[in-house]
Scaffold this active site. Sequence first.
Site, short mmCIF file in Angstrom:
data_model
loop_
_atom_site.label_atom_id
_atom_site.label_comp_id
_atom_site.label_asym_id
_atom_site.label_seq_id
_atom_site.Cartn_x
_atom_site.Cartn_y
_atom_site.Cartn_z
CG HIS A 214 7.78 34.49 -23.13
ND1 HIS A 214 7.79 33.17 -23.89
CD2 HIS A 214 8.95 35.02 -23.24
CE1 HIS A 214 8.81 32.95 -24.19
NE2 HIS A 214 9.79 34.00 -23.92
CG PHE A 219 11.95 30.91 -31.91
CD1 PHE A 219 11.34 30.37 -33.15
CD2 PHE A 219 13.05 31.79 -32.14
CE1 PHE A 219 11.40 30.83 -34.19
CE2 PHE A 219 13.26 32.30 -33.39
CZ PHE A 219 12.49 31.89 -34.50
CD GLU A 286 15.57 36.51 -23.37
OE1 GLU A 286 15.87 37.47 -22.49
OE2 GLU A 286 15.25 35.36 -22.85
#
Length: 405
Positions: A214, A219, A286
Site C-alpha cells: 500500500h 503512520f 498487517e
Amino acid sequence: MHKLYVAMVGLPARGKSTLAKRIRDGLMAEGIQAKLFNNGDMRRALMGAESTSPDFYNPSNAAGREAREMICRRNMDLARGWLADGGEVAILDATNVSRGRRRMIESTLTDHPVLFVECVNEDQLLLKACIRRKTTLPEYAAYSEEEALQSFMKRISYYEAIYEPLEEEKFWLCVDSTANRILAERPCEGSPFYPAIREIVVSAWVHCLYLVRHGQTEFNVRGRIGGDPPLTAKGRAQAQALAQHMRHKEIDWVFTSTRLRSHETATPLLAERPGAHIMAFKEFNEIWAGDCEGMLYSEIRERMPQVTAGRNANKFSYAYPNGESYALLGERVQRGLRRALFLAGDTPLVIVGHQAINRVLLSLFLRQRSEDVPYIYIPQNQYYHISLTPRRKVFERVPYQDDSR
C-alpha cells in the site's frame, strides 16, 4: 501404457477445468502431447441456450440425460481418435460424478488406461466466490445476477443428488484443488505420465502475480505501528502512479486486506477495470501488534524496552504482547495466497498487501531463511512481478514512481 486418458471428476465450481488446463500445460512443457476435450464447450456449441436451464441436468429428465451422454460419448470418440493419430494424453474435462458414468468411460475406452482425477473444494468462501463467477459466463447473459445464481445452484443440486466419490475405479487421484494436495490415490503404476501428473497437481502455479505494498500513510511517516490509517497525499499519488504504470497490463483479480490503506491503493487500479474482480481477505491484514498497536517505535523503546529487546534478539519468532510474530503469520498468509491463486486460476492478479505480509508472501517464493524474512525490502514505490510455471520463471522488483523528488 504409453498413452493415457485423464478423466476429471467433481461437482461444478470445484476447480476441475483449471486443473485440467494445468495438467495439459504441464505435460506439454515436458514435451508430452496433451489435449483437452471439454464436455461443457461441446454442450454449449451443440445445445445452446437450452442447456443453460437447470432442468437440463435433472437426473429424471430423460431427454437431458441422453443429450449429456451423447456429448460424453462424442468427446470420448474425439479423444480416442486423437490418441490414435499420435497424441499421448487426452484429458476429458467434465463432472463425471456418478459411478455409472465412470463405468461407461472405463468400459468404452479400453485401448489405453483411464486415470480419474477428482477435485474437492471444502473452502466455503472460495466455493461461494466460484459459483458467483460462474454466473457471469456468456451463457447467463440473458439472466439477472440473482436468476443466474439460482439457476446454477439448482444445477449443482442435481449433480449432488448423483455424486459418488472415487473408490471403485481402477486408477484415480483425489485432489484438494484449493491446497494443491493429494488426499488419496490408486496409482496408475507403469504409466510414464503418472509421476508428472502427480507433481503438477501438487504444484502451486503462478502465471502472473503483481505483489504491491500500500501507499504511504501518516503512520508510516511518524513511525507508528499497525492501525487503520488512510493514505497521505503522497500515498494517494503513489496509488495513482501505480494505476498509470499498469494501465496497459491485463489484470483480472485484485485482492486486498480489509484495511483502508490497502483499499485506497487498489481504488485507482480498479477505476478503469470495471470487469475486474476484487476481494478483501483478512488473511492479508498487517501483522497484529497487540498491546503495541498504534504506538510509535520510540514509545515502545521507552515504555516497553523488553519488546524492543525481544524483537532485536529474534524478530522472526518474537510476538508482540497479545499480538503476532512473523512466525505466526505464515499459516494465514499461505491460506490467503492459496485462495487468491485458486480464484484467479491462470489469469493475472494483484495483491495489495502490507510490509510484513508481503515479506512473508515473498519468502514463500524465495525459500528465504526464516530469520531473514523480517528484513526483506518492501518499498512503497515498487512492486514485485512473479511468474512461476514449468515454462516460465520470473521474479523481479519493478519501480513505478520516482520517490527521490
